[in-house]
Structure formats: C-alpha cells, structure tokens
Design an enzyme around this catalytic site. Structure first.
Site, short mmCIF file in Angstrom:
data_model
loop_
_atom_site.label_atom_id
_atom_site.label_comp_id
_atom_site.label_asym_id
_atom_site.label_seq_id
_atom_site.Cartn_x
_atom_site.Cartn_y
_atom_site.Cartn_z
N ASP A 67 0.81 -1.22 0.00
CA ASP A 67 0.00 0.00 0.00
C ASP A 67 0.84 1.27 0.00
O ASP A 67 0.48 2.27 0.60
CB ASP A 67 -0.98 0.02 1.20
CG ASP A 67 -1.72 -1.28 1.33
OD1 ASP A 67 -2.27 -1.73 0.31
OD2 ASP A 67 -1.75 -1.86 2.44
N LYS A 126 1.82 2.10 -5.16
CA LYS A 126 2.48 1.55 -6.36
C LYS A 126 1.66 1.82 -7.62
O LYS A 126 2.23 2.01 -8.68
CB LYS A 126 2.65 0.02 -6.22
CG LYS A 126 3.69 -0.38 -5.20
CD LYS A 126 3.95 -1.86 -5.23
CE LYS A 126 2.85 -2.68 -4.57
NZ LYS A 126 2.67 -2.46 -3.13
N GLY A 162 -4.56 -5.12 -4.28
CA GLY A 162 -5.62 -4.29 -4.85
C GLY A 162 -4.99 -3.00 -5.32
O GLY A 162 -4.31 -2.35 -4.55
N HIS A 163 -5.14 -2.66 -6.58
CA HIS A 163 -4.64 -1.35 -6.96
C HIS A 163 -5.64 -0.58 -7.80
O HIS A 163 -6.36 -1.14 -8.61
CB HIS A 163 -3.25 -1.40 -7.62
CG HIS A 163 -3.01 -2.59 -8.47
ND1 HIS A 163 -2.37 -3.71 -8.01
CD2 HIS A 163 -3.35 -2.82 -9.75
CE1 HIS A 163 -2.33 -4.59 -8.99
NE2 HIS A 163 -2.90 -4.08 -10.04
N GLN A 168 2.01 -6.28 -2.94
CA GLN A 168 2.34 -6.27 -1.51
C GLN A 168 3.64 -5.49 -1.25
O GLN A 168 3.97 -4.61 -2.02
CB GLN A 168 2.45 -7.69 -0.93
CG GLN A 168 1.14 -8.45 -0.83
CD GLN A 168 0.79 -9.20 -2.10
OE1 GLN A 168 1.63 -9.87 -2.67
NE2 GLN A 168 -0.44 -9.12 -2.52
P1 IMP Z 1 -2.50 -13.01 2.52
O1 IMP Z 1 -1.58 -12.46 1.46
O2 IMP Z 1 -3.96 -12.84 2.17
O3 IMP Z 1 -2.15 -14.41 2.92
O4 IMP Z 1 -2.29 -12.11 3.85
C1 IMP Z 1 -1.09 -12.14 4.58
C2 IMP Z 1 -0.71 -10.76 5.08
O5 IMP Z 1 -0.37 -9.92 3.98
C3 IMP Z 1 -1.83 -10.01 5.83
O6 IMP Z 1 -1.24 -9.23 6.85
C4 IMP Z 1 -2.41 -9.11 4.76
O7 IMP Z 1 -3.05 -7.97 5.31
C5 IMP Z 1 -1.15 -8.73 4.00
N1 IMP Z 1 -1.43 -8.36 2.61
C6 IMP Z 1 -1.72 -9.17 1.57
N2 IMP Z 1 -1.88 -8.47 0.44
C7 IMP Z 1 -1.67 -7.19 0.76
C8 IMP Z 1 -1.65 -5.97 -0.01
O8 IMP Z 1 -1.85 -5.95 -1.23
N3 IMP Z 1 -1.37 -4.83 0.70
C9 IMP Z 1 -1.09 -4.84 2.03
N4 IMP Z 1 -1.09 -5.94 2.77
C10 IMP Z 1 -1.37 -7.10 2.15
#
Ligand code: IMP
Length: 431
Positions: free
Chosen positions: A13, A16, A40-41, A225
């Site tokens: 976040d 990007k 999510g973008h 991420q």
């Molecule tokens: P997962 O990727 O759904 O397994 O989540 C694992 C961790 O990564 C959690 O803390 C999520 O909030 C974080 N996370 C996953 N995708 C994103 C993203 O696009 N932005 C910020 N945090 C993310």
C-alpha cells in the site's frame, strides 16, 4: 533498453498503482510475478477509475502486453469476473494483450475456505489477518506438488488426477477443521466449465519474454504487496506466502537475474500495515489517526483500516538491501503537511541494546522499541508540487534525511494521486 522491477519497500500500500501506471506507459510488457488477487490497486486514467487485483496494470493501456507469471497464484473465477468488469469499462482484453503462464498454480475454492477457516479458528496472537482469498493455501499446494496448474485444464484425465491428488490432502484437513469434505465431481465440473476462458490466454511466458528481451522490448515487472511481507525476509509468520522482494521478478516469470536492470522501491513518507504483526513505529494516538484520515488508509480490496505510524528508516534501509533497490519513489509526502514535528525511526532498542536492523526472531521483533529522531514539520501544502522549488524547505530536508538514512536516492517524488503531480529525478527506464 532497461527492464524495471517495481517493489513495495514497506508492508504494501505504498502507492504503487500510480507509479506502475506511469512506468507502464513507457514499457512494452507489464508482468506480475508474485502474489494473487490479494493485491488491490486503483488506477485513475483521464478521470476514469479502474480497480485491479489480479490483472497487471498494463491492461488498461492500449498496445501493451500484460503477463501473469508463474510466480502468481491465480483464482480463475475471480480473473474471469475482473476481466468482464474491466471490459465493461471499455478496455480491450484479448489473448493478443494478455498472457498467463501455463505453469501458474490455480487458487481453488478450497483454498479460500481453508484460509478463512484457519483464521477463524486462530487465537489472538496467531491470527495473521490474511485477506481470506486463499493465497497461503494455494502456495502451500504449489510447494506440496499438488496444485492444479493452468496447463492441467487442457486435458480431462490430467485434471481429474490433479484434483484427486489435491483432495487427498484437503479432505482430511477439512474434516479436522469441521468443514464439509469437497464434492470431487462438482469441483472437476467447475474447473472444466472455467477452462476455456482461461486457456485462451495460456502461453509459455518464459519463451515469449525471452524473445521480447532479444527484440529489445522494455519489461516492467509489477510487484504486489511489500518487501516486509516477503515469506523469507518479512515479519514472519505475519507475512504473505510469496517472495515479494525483487529477485522474485526473474523466477516468477522464467527469466535470468541479468534481465533486471533497475529496481524501483516504492516508499511511503510514513508507515502503514494491514493485518497482524509487529510494527515498531506504530502510533495509537491522535497523530496515527490523523495519518490514517489524511492518507485515506483503508484497504482497496478488503476495506480494512490500516495501522499507521512514523517513517521507519531502519526497515526501508533493510528492504532496499534485500531487493537491491537502485532508487525510490517517495509517495504521499502531502499527508505529512501541517505536522509541527515529525519523527523518523532510526534504530531500535532491544533489551538495553541499540540495533540498526530488525532482528529475525518474532519475539524480538515484537519487543523492539523505536528510537526516534525529530525533525521540524512544515505548515505549507506540498500537494501537487511538481518541482523541488515548489516544496517548503523543511519538506526538502525531510526527504534528504530519508535518503541519507536509507542509503538510497529518490528517483521520483509523488505529491498527489494525479500522475502529473510527480517530481522526476531519474527515469528508471533511462537510467
Ligand atoms: P494473505 O496475502 O492474504 O495471505 O495475507 C497475509 C498478510 O499480507 C496479511 O497481513 C495481509 O493484510 C497482508 N497483505 C496481503 N496483500 C496485501 C496488499 O496488497 N497490501 C497490504 N497488505 C497485504
């Protein structure tokens, strides 16, 4: 011709979307190399808002090839919906401009169900705070050698064998968690139904990219991420399940490490994190609330409120090292406008000792106390600044101090979501 990797240098976040969009205009190919639709973008182009999760940002621009690489985990049902909704906005998506690596593992409904069931069953302290989209379980199946991959959709006998293998593992697990076992025939039918929609995009991506590279085409590797969520170098176990750091760009599409010419780290002027896990510079006071409100810190995908804190130079210095960042794009400086005093975390105190890096052990990470340096803030607005001269002197000092502390220069400075509100120091494609 340069190939550029964009990585988030914090917990995701970092903003990007805007930078990737700016760069994708200059690229021929835009490739996703890890993660899934947990990312999510939001892209704003000519006033139109596009919300993407699984698709590379390049799809909204004409004349570009968008690639979903093997390092990604792909939910085919989600992808079909996302493509339809972007097409409804008038964007042309076809096998001419979208390719999916044949060796990409699929996210099945069983993965999302397992992800959510585990999170629900977890006690405080063990919850990860995942997006619930099945990312972790899908990657587990990939390394467990029981994934259904894109190529498996092409042959019914193979598909049935792959599903049976996956269910041999999943059904006992589901029983243990109190979830109904899977109806095998229904899952096979669902996959057979979705197969043509996905297979039309399937391609040997490694080969296509190798040819593109030889032809001198520019490739933009679009990270999702952030590096602190990396499975190896993040705040384990509170991480995502893929390698997020820049080295993954090569593995995640099937190119050699020499294909990467420039790594751009995206760095927000303060720190945020979604989900659980250590966050030494977190603010649980009015300043934190102010950062969240001014920075609109809510998840694009999940709507979850993000935790906010001061800029942590220790962490960014670390991620610049693990990703080999050449230059940073500094974003959301305007969110700091109006603070009388700003703090930057420059080290940690742990058991009476000072540390200049985040230790690996989770219990130590949780006990690290931030050591702050204070800097005077500025009262003027930096929003929309397009040259260094438009910035108040204290804002320039803040940026310069950040560069010094992280040991990496600013290549781009973004001062609003508008693409023109950017101060360009170095064009990563020309560097
Ligand atoms: P997962 O990727 O759904 O397994 O989540 C694992 C961790 O990564 C959690 O803390 C999520 O909030 C974080 N996370 C996953 N995708 C994103 C993203 O696009 N932005 C910020 N945090 C993310």
């Amino acid at each position: 011709m340069a190939n550029v990797v964009v990585v988030g240098a914090q917990w995701g976040d970092e903003g990007k979307g805007k930078i990737v969009d700016w760069l994708s205009e200059r690229a021929d190919v835009i490739a996703r190399f890890q993660g899934g639709h947990n990312a999510g973008h939001t892209l704003v182009i000519d006033g139109k808002v596009y919300k993407l999760a699984a698709l590379p940002s390049g799809v909204v621009r004409g004349g570009k090839l968008s690639v979903i690489g093997n390092g990604v985990v792909l939910d085919p049902w989600h992808l079909v919906k996302e493509i339809a909704s972007i097409q409804e906005q008038g964007v042309d998506i076809s096998p001419e401009n979208l390719m999916i690596a044949e060796n990409t593992p699929l996210i099945l409904p069983i993965h999302g169900e397992l992800d959510r069931a585990r999170e629900e069953a977890a006690s405080k302290g063990t919850k990860i705070g995942t997006t619930g989209r099945g990312i972790g379980p899908a990657y587990e199946d990939k390394v467990g050698r029981r994934s259904v991959r894109v190529a498996d959709l092409a042959d019914e006998t193979t598909l049935i064998a792959r599903v049976d293998r996956a269910l041999q593992h999943h059904n006992p697990l589901r029983k243990g968690l109190g979830i109904a076992t899977v109806d095998r025939d229904e899952l096979i039918q669902q996959l057979k139904d979705i197969a043509p929609s996905i297979l039309q995009y399937a391609a040997p991506v490694w080969k296509v990219l190798s040819e593109k590279r030889k032809a001198g085409k520019r490739i933009l590797f679009e990270g999702a991420q952030g590096a602190l969520l990396d499975i190896d170098f993040g705040t384990y176990p509170f991480v995502t399940s893929s390698n997020v750091i820049a080295g993954q760009a090569a593995t995640g599409v099937g190119m050699g490490p020499g294909a990467i010419d420039y790594v751009l780290g995206i760095v927000k002027a303060y720190t945020t994190r979604v989900g659980e896990g250590p966050f030494p510079a977190e603010l649980q006071d009015a300043d934190g609330q102010r950062l969240g409100e001014r920075g609109h810190e809510f998840g694009t995908n999940t709507g979850r409120q993000r935790r906010c804190g001061w800029f942590d130079a220790v962490l960014v210095r670390q991620t610049c090292a693990t990703s080999g960042v050449n230059g940073i794009s500094f974003t959301k400086l305007d969110v700091l406008d109006g603070f009388e005093t700003l703090k930057i975390c420059v080290g940690y105190e742990l058991d009476g000792k000072e540390l200049d890096y985040l230790p690996t052990a989770a219990d130590q990470q949780a006990r690290c106390k931030p050591i702050y340096e204070e800097m005077p803030g500025w009262s003027e607005s930096t929003e929309g600044a397009r040259s260094w001269n438009d910035l108040p002197a204290n804002a320039v000092k803040y940026v310069r101090r950040v560069e010094e502390l992280i040991g990496c220069p600013v290549a781009m400075l973004s001062t609003s979501p508008e693409r023109e509100d950017t101060i360009l120091v170095t064009d990563p494609f020309e560097d």
